[in-house]
Design an enzyme around this catalytic site. Structure first.
Site, PDB file in Angstrom:
ATOM      1  N   ASP A  95     -36.703  -0.047   6.559  1.00 10.41           N
ATOM      2  CA  ASP A  95     -35.759  -0.845   5.769  1.00 10.41           C
ATOM      3  C   ASP A  95     -36.515  -1.956   5.047  1.00 10.41           C
ATOM      4  O   ASP A  95     -36.461  -3.130   5.453  1.00 10.41           O
ATOM      5  CB  ASP A  95     -34.650  -1.399   6.691  1.00 10.41           C
ATOM      6  CG  ASP A  95     -33.735  -0.287   7.178  1.00 10.41           C
ATOM      7  OD1 ASP A  95     -33.467   0.646   6.397  1.00 10.41           O
ATOM      8  OD2 ASP A  95     -33.300  -0.335   8.341  1.00 10.41           O
ATOM      9  N   THR A 137     -20.224   3.543  10.385  1.00 14.97           N
ATOM     10  CA  THR A 137     -19.844   2.733  11.552  1.00 14.97           C
ATOM     11  C   THR A 137     -19.496   1.302  11.149  1.00 14.97           C
ATOM     12  O   THR A 137     -18.982   0.537  11.950  1.00 14.97           O
ATOM     13  CB  THR A 137     -20.967   2.714  12.612  1.00 14.97           C
ATOM     14  OG1 THR A 137     -22.190   2.476  11.935  1.00 14.97           O
ATOM     15  CG2 THR A 137     -21.042   3.999  13.370  1.00 14.97           C
ATOM     16  N   ARG A 144     -35.427  -2.435  13.389  1.00 18.99           N
ATOM     17  CA  ARG A 144     -36.047  -3.724  13.709  1.00 18.99           C
ATOM     18  C   ARG A 144     -36.790  -3.824  15.038  1.00 18.99           C
ATOM     19  O   ARG A 144     -37.838  -4.480  15.086  1.00 18.99           O
ATOM     20  CB  ARG A 144     -34.993  -4.835  13.574  1.00 18.99           C
ATOM     21  CG  ARG A 144     -34.649  -5.079  12.118  1.00 18.99           C
ATOM     22  CD  ARG A 144     -33.318  -5.749  11.941  1.00 18.99           C
ATOM     23  NE  ARG A 144     -32.224  -4.845  12.287  1.00 18.99           N
ATOM     24  CZ  ARG A 144     -30.945  -5.131  12.135  1.00 18.99           C
ATOM     25  NH1 ARG A 144     -30.591  -6.306  11.671  1.00 18.99           N
ATOM     26  NH2 ARG A 144     -30.006  -4.249  12.453  1.00 18.99           N
ATOM     27  N   THR A 159     -23.539  18.406  -8.390  1.00 21.16           N
ATOM     28  CA  THR A 159     -24.500  17.295  -8.405  1.00 21.16           C
ATOM     29  C   THR A 159     -25.181  17.147  -7.044  1.00 21.16           C
ATOM     30  O   THR A 159     -26.399  16.954  -6.957  1.00 21.16           O
ATOM     31  CB  THR A 159     -23.765  15.990  -8.797  1.00 21.16           C
ATOM     32  OG1 THR A 159     -23.186  16.202 -10.072  1.00 21.16           O
ATOM     33  CG2 THR A 159     -24.685  14.797  -8.828  1.00 21.16           C
ATOM     34  N   GLN A 170     -26.135  -5.102  15.058  1.00 21.18           N
ATOM     35  CA  GLN A 170     -25.494  -3.914  15.620  1.00 21.18           C
ATOM     36  C   GLN A 170     -24.448  -4.365  16.629  1.00 21.18           C
ATOM     37  O   GLN A 170     -24.634  -5.356  17.315  1.00 21.18           O
ATOM     38  CB  GLN A 170     -26.531  -3.019  16.322  1.00 21.18           C
ATOM     39  CG  GLN A 170     -27.585  -2.431  15.396  1.00 21.18           C
ATOM     40  CD  GLN A 170     -27.052  -1.243  14.587  1.00 21.18           C
ATOM     41  OE1 GLN A 170     -25.853  -0.969  14.574  1.00 21.18           O
ATOM     42  NE2 GLN A 170     -27.943  -0.570  13.886  1.00 21.18           N
ATOM     43  N   ASP A 191     -32.688   9.334   3.744  1.00 21.23           N
ATOM     44  CA  ASP A 191     -31.315   8.913   4.074  1.00 21.23           C
ATOM     45  C   ASP A 191     -30.627   8.391   2.817  1.00 21.23           C
ATOM     46  O   ASP A 191     -30.453   7.185   2.657  1.00 21.23           O
ATOM     47  CB  ASP A 191     -31.425   7.829   5.170  1.00 21.23           C
ATOM     48  CG  ASP A 191     -30.085   7.259   5.590  1.00 21.23           C
ATOM     49  OD1 ASP A 191     -29.063   7.935   5.389  1.00 21.23           O
ATOM     50  OD2 ASP A 191     -30.073   6.132   6.121  1.00 21.23           O
ATOM     51  N   LEU A 192     -30.264   9.318   1.915  1.00 23.89           N
ATOM     52  CA  LEU A 192     -29.637   8.890   0.651  1.00 23.89           C
ATOM     53  C   LEU A 192     -28.131   9.154   0.650  1.00 23.89           C
ATOM     54  O   LEU A 192     -27.441   8.815  -0.301  1.00 23.89           O
ATOM     55  CB  LEU A 192     -30.326   9.568  -0.545  1.00 23.89           C
ATOM     56  CG  LEU A 192     -31.813   9.195  -0.706  1.00 23.89           C
ATOM     57  CD1 LEU A 192     -32.418   9.872  -1.940  1.00 23.89           C
ATOM     58  CD2 LEU A 192     -32.021   7.680  -0.802  1.00 23.89           C
ATOM     59  N   HIS A 237     -23.038  11.844  -2.065  1.00 20.55           N
ATOM     60  CA  HIS A 237     -21.574  11.996  -2.090  1.00 20.55           C
ATOM     61  C   HIS A 237     -21.168  12.059  -3.559  1.00 20.55           C
ATOM     62  O   HIS A 237     -21.110  11.028  -4.235  1.00 20.55           O
ATOM     63  CB  HIS A 237     -20.928  10.793  -1.384  1.00 20.55           C
ATOM     64  CG  HIS A 237     -19.446  10.915  -1.202  1.00 20.55           C
ATOM     65  ND1 HIS A 237     -18.701   9.977  -0.532  1.00 20.55           N
ATOM     66  CD2 HIS A 237     -18.569  11.864  -1.588  1.00 20.55           C
ATOM     67  CE1 HIS A 237     -17.424  10.348  -0.514  1.00 20.55           C
ATOM     68  NE2 HIS A 237     -17.321  11.479  -1.153  1.00 20.55           N
ATOM     69  N   LYS A 290     -37.717   7.055   8.367  1.00 21.30           N
ATOM     70  CA  LYS A 290     -36.493   7.157   7.554  1.00 21.30           C
ATOM     71  C   LYS A 290     -36.629   6.297   6.304  1.00 21.30           C
ATOM     72  O   LYS A 290     -36.896   5.100   6.395  1.00 21.30           O
ATOM     73  CB  LYS A 290     -35.280   6.692   8.368  1.00 21.30           C
ATOM     74  CG  LYS A 290     -33.973   6.734   7.584  1.00 21.30           C
ATOM     75  CD  LYS A 290     -32.787   6.488   8.482  1.00 21.30           C
ATOM     76  CE  LYS A 290     -32.388   5.037   8.592  1.00 21.30           C
ATOM     77  NZ  LYS A 290     -31.766   4.474   7.380  1.00 21.30           N
TER      78      LYS A 290
HETATM   79  O1  C5P Z   1     -32.835  -2.228  12.731  1.00 19.42           O
HETATM   80  P1  C5P Z   1     -31.897  -1.216  13.317  1.00 19.42           P
HETATM   81  O2  C5P Z   1     -32.454  -0.474  14.507  1.00 19.42           O
HETATM   82  O3  C5P Z   1     -30.530  -1.794  13.579  1.00 19.42           O
HETATM   83  O4  C5P Z   1     -31.755  -0.145  12.141  1.00 19.42           O
HETATM   84  C1  C5P Z   1     -30.931   0.981  12.262  1.00 19.42           C
HETATM   85  C2  C5P Z   1     -31.051   1.841  11.050  1.00 19.42           C
HETATM   86  O5  C5P Z   1     -30.076   2.873  11.151  1.00 19.42           O
HETATM   87  C3  C5P Z   1     -30.782   1.140   9.710  1.00 19.42           C
HETATM   88  O6  C5P Z   1     -31.572   1.791   8.708  1.00 19.42           O
HETATM   89  C4  C5P Z   1     -29.313   1.415   9.478  1.00 19.42           C
HETATM   90  O7  C5P Z   1     -28.979   1.423   8.117  1.00 19.42           O
HETATM   91  C5  C5P Z   1     -29.173   2.817  10.059  1.00 19.42           C
HETATM   92  N1  C5P Z   1     -27.820   3.182  10.468  1.00 19.42           N
HETATM   93  C6  C5P Z   1     -27.091   2.444  11.391  1.00 19.42           C
HETATM   94  N2  C5P Z   1     -25.827   2.827  11.729  1.00 19.42           N
HETATM   95  C7  C5P Z   1     -25.306   3.932  11.181  1.00 19.42           C
HETATM   96  C8  C5P Z   1     -26.016   4.698  10.276  1.00 19.42           C
HETATM   97  C9  C5P Z   1     -27.301   4.283   9.941  1.00 19.42           C
HETATM   98  O8  C5P Z   1     -27.581   1.449  11.910  1.00 19.42           O
HETATM   99  N3  C5P Z   1     -24.109   4.327  11.564  1.00 19.42           N
END
Ligand code: C5P
Length: 232
Positions: A11, A118, A209, A69, A188, A60-61, A64, A33
């Site tokens: 990220d 989520t 992270r 397309t 989270q 991870d794009l 939709h 990712k």
């Molecule tokens: O830093 P952290 O471990 O929280 O990062 C989680 C990664 O997973 C981030 O790239 C976040 O966008 C992705 N992600 C998420 N929850 C989801 C789908 C993807 O945290 N439901």
């Protein structure tokens, strides 16, 4: 060597930061990712540089769009040679079928779907006209993904056990929100430990992270494997 089940989320907004972290990691221990921010800023060139270093890439794009397309976008992702790409299950059956049609089920590029983000709470879900509890909506969208013969879904740690039970062992469950007991949970809300997520049936853990901000990212990866009972 154990197949790496950790997917490190890059990220970042620049190629330099992403490559700096990649160069501290080992493709035998993790996959990477690349999401919308990094891909928009750096394009396929960075993906290629990461693959040259031996890493499997989850692009991870979350496509939709109309079926044609999305199919072409999936084709472009597969021709980049990425290991995994994803679409939104909310794009519906025709879109999922078109995506599947664009990437052969036997291809080395895996095709998975995001069910419900989520980040959406009950109010957000109701706002867009989806009725029912998020668990039911996730189960329904996972069923649709499964019926369209995709390889799996991204799911929260809380949904993993139930989805594993319902959809069998061949279906990929890719789970973010992973933290060791002593890690900060950051933003989270619903987290799980690596040990629990794997025991619940996750195939792959998306971890950002805790690894990217560790003073020694590779050591942190090893610590996470140790937490799963895997000693490398
Ligand atoms: O830093 P952290 O471990 O929280 O990062 C989680 C990664 O997973 C981030 O790239 C976040 O966008 C992705 N992600 C998420 N929850 C989801 C789908 C993807 O945290 N439901």
């Amino acid at each position: 060597m154990h197949e790496p089940c950790i997917i490190v989320a890059l990220d970042f907004s620049s190629a330099e930061s992403a490559l700096r972290l990649a160069d501290q990691l080992d493709p035998r221990l993790c996959r990477l990712k690349v999401g919308k921010e990094l891909f928009t800023a750096t394009g396929p060139q960075l993906v290629e540089k990461l693959m040259v270093r031996g890493f499997d890439i989850f692009l991870d794009l979350k496509f939709h769009d109309i079926p044609n397309t999305v199919a072409n976008a999936c084709k472009a992702a597969a021709s980049l040679g990425v290991w995994m790409v994803n679409v939104h299950a909310l794009g519906g059956r025709s879109m999922l079928n078109a995506a599947r049609g664009a990437i052969d089920p036997g291809s080395s590029t895996k095709l998975i779907a995001v069910t419900l983000l989520t980040s959406m709470n009950h109010e957000d879900i109701t706002d867009i006209g989806l009725l029912g509890e998020s668990e039911q909506i996730v189960a329904r969208l996972t069923q649709l993904t499964y019926d369209c013969n995709l390889d799996g879904v991204v799911c929260s740690a809380l949904e993993t056990a139930l989805l594993r039970q319902q959809f069998g062992n061949e279906f990929y469950l890719v789970t973010p929100g992973i933290r060791l007991h002593h890690d900060s949970i950051d933003d989270q809300k619903r987290v799980s430990t690596p040990m629990k997520a794997i025991a619940d049936g996750a195939n792959f853990l998306v971890i950002g992270r805790p690894i990217s901000q560790a003073s020694n990212p590779l050591e942190k990866c090893m610590e996470i494997y140790n937490g799963m009972g895997i000693f490398l």
